[in-house]
Design an enzyme around this catalytic site. Structure first.
Site, PDB file in Angstrom:
ATOM      1  N   GLN B 130       0.842  -1.200   0.000  1.00  0.00           N
ATOM      2  CA  GLN B 130       0.000   0.000   0.000  1.00  0.00           C
ATOM      3  C   GLN B 130       0.877   1.250   0.000  1.00  0.00           C
ATOM      4  O   GLN B 130       1.510   1.550   1.006  1.00  0.00           O
ATOM      5  CB  GLN B 130      -0.881  -0.043   1.253  1.00  0.00           C
ATOM      6  CG  GLN B 130      -1.865   1.088   1.393  1.00  0.00           C
ATOM      7  CD  GLN B 130      -2.404   1.177   2.820  1.00  0.00           C
ATOM      8  OE1 GLN B 130      -1.814   1.825   3.667  1.00  0.00           O
ATOM      9  NE2 GLN B 130      -3.515   0.514   3.084  1.00  0.00           N
ATOM     10  N   GLY B 131       0.969   1.954  -1.139  1.00  0.00           N
ATOM     11  CA  GLY B 131       1.855   3.123  -1.246  1.00  0.00           C
ATOM     12  C   GLY B 131       1.105   4.417  -0.966  1.00  0.00           C
ATOM     13  O   GLY B 131       0.779   5.169  -1.889  1.00  0.00           O
ATOM     14  N   SER B 133       1.531   6.560   2.577  1.00  0.00           N
ATOM     15  CA  SER B 133       2.269   7.505   3.431  1.00  0.00           C
ATOM     16  C   SER B 133       3.573   7.973   2.790  1.00  0.00           C
ATOM     17  O   SER B 133       4.208   7.233   2.039  1.00  0.00           O
ATOM     18  CB  SER B 133       2.599   6.859   4.778  1.00  0.00           C
ATOM     19  OG  SER B 133       1.433   6.674   5.527  1.00  0.00           O
ATOM     20  N   GLU B 248      -9.166  -1.003   6.580  1.00  0.00           N
ATOM     21  CA  GLU B 248      -8.018  -1.210   7.455  1.00  0.00           C
ATOM     22  C   GLU B 248      -8.396  -0.928   8.910  1.00  0.00           C
ATOM     23  O   GLU B 248      -7.737  -1.389   9.840  1.00  0.00           O
ATOM     24  CB  GLU B 248      -6.867  -0.292   7.007  1.00  0.00           C
ATOM     25  CG  GLU B 248      -5.561  -0.554   7.714  1.00  0.00           C
ATOM     26  CD  GLU B 248      -4.391   0.220   7.109  1.00  0.00           C
ATOM     27  OE1 GLU B 248      -4.618   0.984   6.163  1.00  0.00           O
ATOM     28  OE2 GLU B 248      -3.259   0.049   7.605  1.00  0.00           O
ATOM     29  N   GLU B 367      -5.120   9.560  17.767  1.00  0.00           N
ATOM     30  CA  GLU B 367      -5.548  10.957  17.904  1.00  0.00           C
ATOM     31  C   GLU B 367      -6.401  11.388  16.703  1.00  0.00           C
ATOM     32  O   GLU B 367      -7.376  12.117  16.853  1.00  0.00           O
ATOM     33  CB  GLU B 367      -4.333  11.886  18.047  1.00  0.00           C
ATOM     34  CG  GLU B 367      -3.633  11.788  19.398  1.00  0.00           C
ATOM     35  CD  GLU B 367      -2.937  10.457  19.640  1.00  0.00           C
ATOM     36  OE1 GLU B 367      -2.576   9.765  18.646  1.00  0.00           O
ATOM     37  OE2 GLU B 367      -2.773  10.081  20.819  1.00  0.00           O
TER      38      GLU B 367
END
Lengths: 330, 385
Positions: B130-131, B133, B248, B367
């Site tokens: 999964q590209g 971040s 996810e 957060e």
């Protein structure tokens, strides 16, 4: 389809409690036909009535009505109010019974005329019934943290009792009574937590400090978000029963509902600040009511520890629920 | 058994029973192979063989669309299979990655892309990464900088990705890149399926605190890919990525929670019965079961198409809480094994403990989840800036 799947009926139950805030809703519930609804669909009747009762911090005889419907199933003809303990152990006795007399303390909702209790001797378990005006019985309103005449304390000192059941049949009843009682208390606790969260959220949107609503501060947002997570976690377990109630699910539901109440009580007070710490604010009543409900039939902490012992002894982790056993899912 | 499964759709009960039978026949052999798979490399080889065997048996084809060579039917089949494998202790946690990447891909990509690329992934011949971040775009994903410039019949990609799980094992990358002005944030992002052996791609594994190369940096230097590798519409990558992230943070947890149940059961064999252990074990159990009940509701909502992706933030917070609570308890009650132990079981427990530390970071930090819950579920005003 159950009448209690009809949104209009659920809305009507909410309406019964709209005007009941802090007062007794028993008469309105009876007029609404709650007894028939319990008979027809006990799971949903418990869900909606106790959830709304918690949201309104109201009182009613619903807990005793629910328990009477279980007594009717187990011991037809027996009319009595169930004595409650504060133990997480299902088998813990309310009273010790010797020679058909009972000694010990218990709680009950309302002011009972006859009390039915689960008891354990050295080798046997009992279901015992005692007349509350009889010798050796004293009945007092519980003031405690919530002095709305919610509960009575029954002190028994060698009070003569009728034994109505022994051993297996007594345990079957108490397992059932405790499971339904925990489910009911769980919904009511989640109701108090939800009401506190709703009020605190509205307050965070309206209260302005440093030129902006305090609800724009992440520190405030995250407390309220954590509270919603705790409420949703408890509600997911509370919604599991269909038709009947598994004792393990009921215990877990009570433990998580107690946790949701404690998280809500802590975080919402922090958001309200001083105004939440006065008897003039509705939050005060939710805090007090929840504290009582949290103790009855086992605090979240006591139940959690009891479940931990059970896992350690059996060396297995019961799954509570699955995907394939659900009505209508194939 | 296999023929029977193919000829008519089983009920979920029949399917679960058939998987149980398959596991009792194949479990012992798998168990031996899994127990010696102590590194990510060997675990990945094991997983590819497992995927191949499950596809061969037909069980892993239920719940995937026919365009991907699946048998169709409810996605609950996939969830039950993941649960059974995890409860039996026969699958690494990353075995459920196709649930995150392949399911949204199947919903968004062209029929050609789905029929060409999904079957090899689901059969264990290919692995995907999964590209998303980047070094400067983590929680603020929509600010990413990797660019895909259209050029004749291709896109040319330049930029860098990071925290790309198991990229060094992957044949394909689901890549999010910018295809328009950066000022337009998430409205100029597009999704691509990129072959990892395309010239110009460099993969540098990063050793995580587990001691294993859990993730990688991936560099794209004038990487040219065919135009037909665009997944969904141009500049329309963001909604698909939101779908990926919601998976996810939700549907994938049904298998995860079963893995936690298995790990908790293993822990029960290691600790004595005391008031302290009962309290701690009870708390971990309570946290795990709250995730399970929540996840069950999510599974039913997703299977009937009624799932609100925003709700997945609650599942994610519960998941991180449950996993960290479980391994906090392990570290408390079996601390010597976690910190000093050298047996294969100790080493595995230590890696799980260390990995659980980051459960509140990956897939969207705790957060960020609480921001989403506050703003989108409770309706609180957005915080400025």
């Amino acid at each position: 389809m159950s009448e209690l799947e009809d949104p209009a009926v659920i809305e009507a139950i909410r309406g019964l409690f709209d005007h009941a805030t802090g007062v007794d809703a028993s008469a309105d519930l009876a007029a609404f036909g709650i007894w028939d609804l319990i008979r027809a669909d006990r799971v949903r009747a418990v869900q909606h009535v106790f959830h709304e009762q918690g949201r309104a911090a109201a009182t009613s005889d619903m807990f005793n009505t629910l328990q009477q419907s279980l007594l009717d199933d187990h011991f037809p003809g027996l009319q009595a109010t169930v004595a409650l303990n504060t133990s997480g152990e299902l088998a813990a006795p309310v009273v010790d019974i010797e020679d058909s007399t009972a000694s010990g303390d218990a709680f009950a909702f309302g002011t009972p005329t006859r009390l039915v209790m689960f008891g354990a001797g050295a080798v046997t378990t009992y279901v015992a019934v005692v007349d509350s005006s009889g010798p050796g019985v004293s009945v007092d309103a519980v003031r405690g943290i919530d002095d709305t005449q919610l509960l009575t304390r029954i002190a028994l000192h060698q009070a003569p009792v009728d034994i109505v059941a022994l051993d297996d049949s007594s345990r079957r009843w108490w397992t059932d009574a405790a499971a339904w009682g925990r489910l009911a208390l769980g919904w009511e606790l989640v109701g108090t937590a939800t009401a506190a969260l709703t009020a605190a959220t509205a307050y965070a949107e309206a209260r302005v400090q440093f030129g902006r609503p305090i609800g724009t501060f992440q520190a405030v947002q995250h407390r309220l978000a954590e509270t919603l997570v705790a409420v949703e976690a408890a509600q997911a377990i509370l919604e599991l029963p269909e038709g009947s109630v598994d004792p393990l699910i009921a215990s877990m539901a009570k433990a998580l509902a107690g946790q949701a109440y404690k998280v809500a009580a802590k975080n919402c007070l922090q958001v309200f600040g001083g105004i939440g710490f006065t008897v003039e604010h509705p939050f005060d009543r939710y805090m007090r009511r929840g504290a009582c409900l949290e103790r009855l039939l086992g605090s979240g902490q006591a139940i959690t520890e009891s479940l931990g012992f059970s896992l350690l002894h059996t060396k297995s982790v019961p799954a509570l629920c699955g995907l394939q056993h659900r009505s209508g899912s194939g | 058994m296999t023929a029977g499964l193919i000829s008519s759709p089983p009920t979920l009960d029949e399917f679960a029973g058939a998987v149980d039978s398959w596991l009792s026949a194949n479990g012992p052999d798998l168990s031996v192979r899994w127990s010696v798979s102590t590194t990510l490399d060997t675990q990945m080889s094991y997983l590819r063989e497992l995927f191949a065997a499950l596809w061969e048996s037909g069980y892993s084809r239920w719940g995937w669309p026919e365009a991907a060579d699946g048998f169709g039917g409810s996605p609950l089949f996939r969830a039950v299979l993941a649960e059974k494998l995890a409860l039996a202790g026969l699958a690494p946690t990353f075995a459920t990655m196709p649930e995150v990447l392949a399911a949204p891909f199947a919903a968004a990509a062209s029929k050609e892309l789905v029929s060409t690329f999904l079957p090899p992934y689901l059969q264990g011949r290919d692995w995907w990464c999964q590209g998303f971040s980047e070094p400067d775009a983590g929680s603020d994903l929509a600010s990413l900088n990797t660019r895909a410039e259209p050029s004749a019949a291709s896109f040319v990609i330049n930029g860098q990705k990071i925290w790309t799980t198991l990229a060094d094992h992957a044949q394909r990358c689901l890549l999010l890149a910018r295809t328009g002005p950066r000022e337009r944030a998430h409205k100029t992002l597009s999704l691509f399926l990129v072959d990892m052996d395309t010239p110009g791609i460099t993969v540098r594994p990063i050793t995580a605190s587990t001691g294993e190369p859990e993730f990688c940096e991936v560099f794209f230097d004038n990487v040219s890919i065919p135009q037909d590798r665009l997944v969904g519409p141009l500049d329309g990558g963001w909604p698909i990525v939101m779908h990926v992230l919601s998976c996810e943070r939700s549907t994938v947890f049904w298998g995860r929670v079963a893995w936690m149940q298995h790990e908790l059961e293993s822990l029960l064999g290691r600790v004595g019965v005391t008031e302290t252990s009962a309290k701690l074990i009870g708390e971990a159990y309570r946290n795990i079961m709250s995730l399970r009940a929540r996840s069950r509701r999510t599974q039913f909502a997703a299977a009937s198409g009624n799932f609100n992706a925003v709700e997945s933030s609650i599942d994610k917070v519960l998941m991180a809480t449950a996993e960290q609570s479980l391994f906090d308890v392990a570290a408390e009650l079996a601390g010597d094994a976690v910190v000093f132990g050298e047996s294969p079981a100790d080493v595995r427990l230590r890696k799980n403990y260390v990995m659980s530390r980051v459960a509140s970071v990956y897939g969207g930090a705790a957060e960020i989840q609480r921001n989403i819950i506050a703003e989108r579920l409770l309706g609180l005003p957005r915080s400025p800036g």
